[in-house]
Design a protein around this motif. Structure first.
Motif: not given
Length: 511
Positions: A105-131
């Motif tokens: 519980d003490s580990v704190r991610p920079r952010a949590v993405v709750k994906a609603a569909d596969p497109a959200d997964v793609q966007k999260a991967i692309n966003f993480a790679r870009t940043n």
């Protein structure tokens, strides 16, 4: 299905401790060395020509790579999603990043993405790679080492991807579905899957690391039943992989663990019949412990493929050992299987219980209900390459006994392999332990030094017969290479091809 989460249920007036959340390594949705009860993580190993022998620490990665000079635009990213983004300042963040084990519980991610569909997964991967953010996936979050969270990185939760459909013997299921829900859904059609027992383990983590359970000997591992998978790789591209389409990735994903090669968003499984099951529960006094281990090993080697039984050696609070076997016969009658085990032991059990359960009754019995509360634990594993000799058996029992005398809650849980699990499935897999006898799970609800000592003593005791570890039970302080055996080379090749920049990486992923 190996049993991690320890609960006590009342069966016929007898308090019985069941292990429920063991084969789950579920931290994400693709191969990732973390259980079920396994947590899948969808990261993969860095491209490399050799598997490193580095030993990860007991804490998830505490930092992500250096960020770009421009801070991530979280607002724009959030607006692009159907799901949600949780930042540390967002209401709900604390619950959003939690795993099954409260110790993370003490580990704190920079952010949590709750994906609603596969497109959200793609966007999260692309966003993480870009940043230049490290991304780790989470489905059920049962990873032994907290591999489905990361400090200062991006946690990608695919738990909402849990839709299911069934037709002509095939289950299509989202990567975020939990095991009880899968079994309850299939029960409507008189079908089932070979899985682990913990009801809250995510199907992705369990499957990607192998997936052991009561049907292992009759029908093989969970990953053996996969027909195809939808997966998003490090470049953000979607793939539908099978034995006939990108078969190298299909093979790699079948058994290498979550978080190594991409994020799986859905699976297609060939189901099995949901038949009645015969159960037996046999208990012997501690004085016969060595004979029980010897007899159980013969049973694991010689019993018909319709018979399965896992051996529990538990440390009791009074300094003694509890020795019992929980067994199943897929014929629907466990009388013959129980008698065969007793004959191998050379002694009748002091307590003997036989029963018959329907598919869903069995699921609830083994899982201790339909859900499982969050709980802390420390655990590890060894894969036994063959039957242990007398000295090794003495050492194994001694490791649990030392924990009992120290007042440390501890268990050695031995799950048999063999039968159908010894056969490579059609289309191939990367699960490396087809010829092994069993998997030992070292488990303690204590989480401090005494628990670490117990697990270290267990490893030492069985070292002469250990082929490595089970990737769904990945642990800190152990070489990552020890989970992959002869599959290491083809997994490295898949990593180099599908994640050449090593986007998916944690201390527990392939290298």
């Amino acid at each position: 299905m190996s049993l991690l989460d320890r609960r006590t249920v009342l069966i016929a007036g007898v308090a019985v401790t069941l292990a429920g959340c063991g084969d789950s390594k579920d931290s994400g949705s693709t191969p990732s060395p973390t259980p079920s009860a396994t947590a899948p993580s969808s990261t993969t190993p860095p491209a490399s020509t050799t598997v490193p022998t580095t030993t990860p620490s007991s804490t998830p990665s505490t930092s992500a790579p250096t960020l770009t000079s421009t801070a991530p635009n979280w607002n724009t990213f959030a607006r692009s999603l159907k799901g949600r983004v949780y930042l540390p300042s967002t209401s709900g963040y604390a619950a959003a990043h939690q795993l099954f084990n409260p110790r993370w519980d003490s580990v704190r991610p920079r952010a949590v993405v709750k994906a609603a569909d596969p497109a959200d997964v793609q966007k999260a991967i692309n966003f993480a790679r870009t940043n230049k953010l490290v991304l780790v996936p989470k489905s059920g979050g049962h990873s032994y080492v907290g591999a489905s969270t990361i400090a200062n990185g991006l946690q990608l939760d695919v738990g909402a991807l849990k839709g299911m459909s069934y037709a002509n013997g095939v289950l299509t299921v989202g990567a975020g579905a939990r095991l009880y829900d899968v079994h309850a859904f299939l029960d409507r059609y008189g079908r089932s899957l070979p899985t682990g027992t913990c009801p809250t383990v995510g199907v992705a983590g369990l499957t990607l690391g192998g997936g052991m359970g009561i049907h292992t000997r009759t029908y093989g591992l969970t990953c053996d039943r996969v027909i195809s998978m939808s997966v998003i790789t490090a470049d953000g591209k979607a793939h539908n992989v099978s034995a006939s389409s990108e078969s190298d990735l299909f093979v790699a994903l079948r058994g290498s663990g979550g978080g190594n090669l991409g994020v799986v968003t859905s699976f297609q499984f060939a189901t099995i019949p949901a038949t009645k099951l015969g159960f037996f529960r046999l208990t012997w006094p501690e004085s016969q412990a060595a004979a029980v281990v010897r007899g159980w090993q013969k049973f694991a080697q010689s019993a018909p493929t319709t018979a399965w039984g896992n051996l529990h050696i538990d440390a009791k609070s009074n300094g003694t050992l509890s020795i019992r076997v929980l067994g199943v016969s897929t014929t629907g009658n466990a009388t013959a299987a129980a008698a065969q085990l007793e004959s191998f032991v050379g002694a009748k059990a002091s307590v003997r219980t036989l029963s018959v359960k329907s598919h869903l009754e069995a699921v609830k019995y083994l899982g201790g209900g339909t859900t499982s509360p969050r709980q802390g634990f420390l655990a590890g594993s060894d894969v036994l390459k063959g039957s242990m000799d007398a000295a090794t058996i003495t050492g194994l029992l001694g490791a649990v006994k030392a924990a009992a005398r120290a007042g440390t809650p501890a268990s050695a849980i031995l799950d048999p392999l063999g039968g159908q699990a010894s056969k490579e499935p059609a289309g191939g897999s990367s699960w490396p332990w087809r010829g092994a006898l069993a998997v030992v799970q070292w488990y303690s609800s204590a989480q401090g030094k005494t628990a670490q000592t117990f697990i270290a003593n267990g490893h030492k005791a069985v070292r002469p017969y250990s082929a490595g570890g089970y990737v769904n039970y990945v642990e800190a302080g152990r070489a990552v290479s020890s989970y992959y055996g002869a599959s290491a080379a083809k997994l490295q090749a898949a990593k180099k091809k599908y994640d050449p920049t090593n986007f998916f990486r944690t201390p527990y992923t392939l290298i």
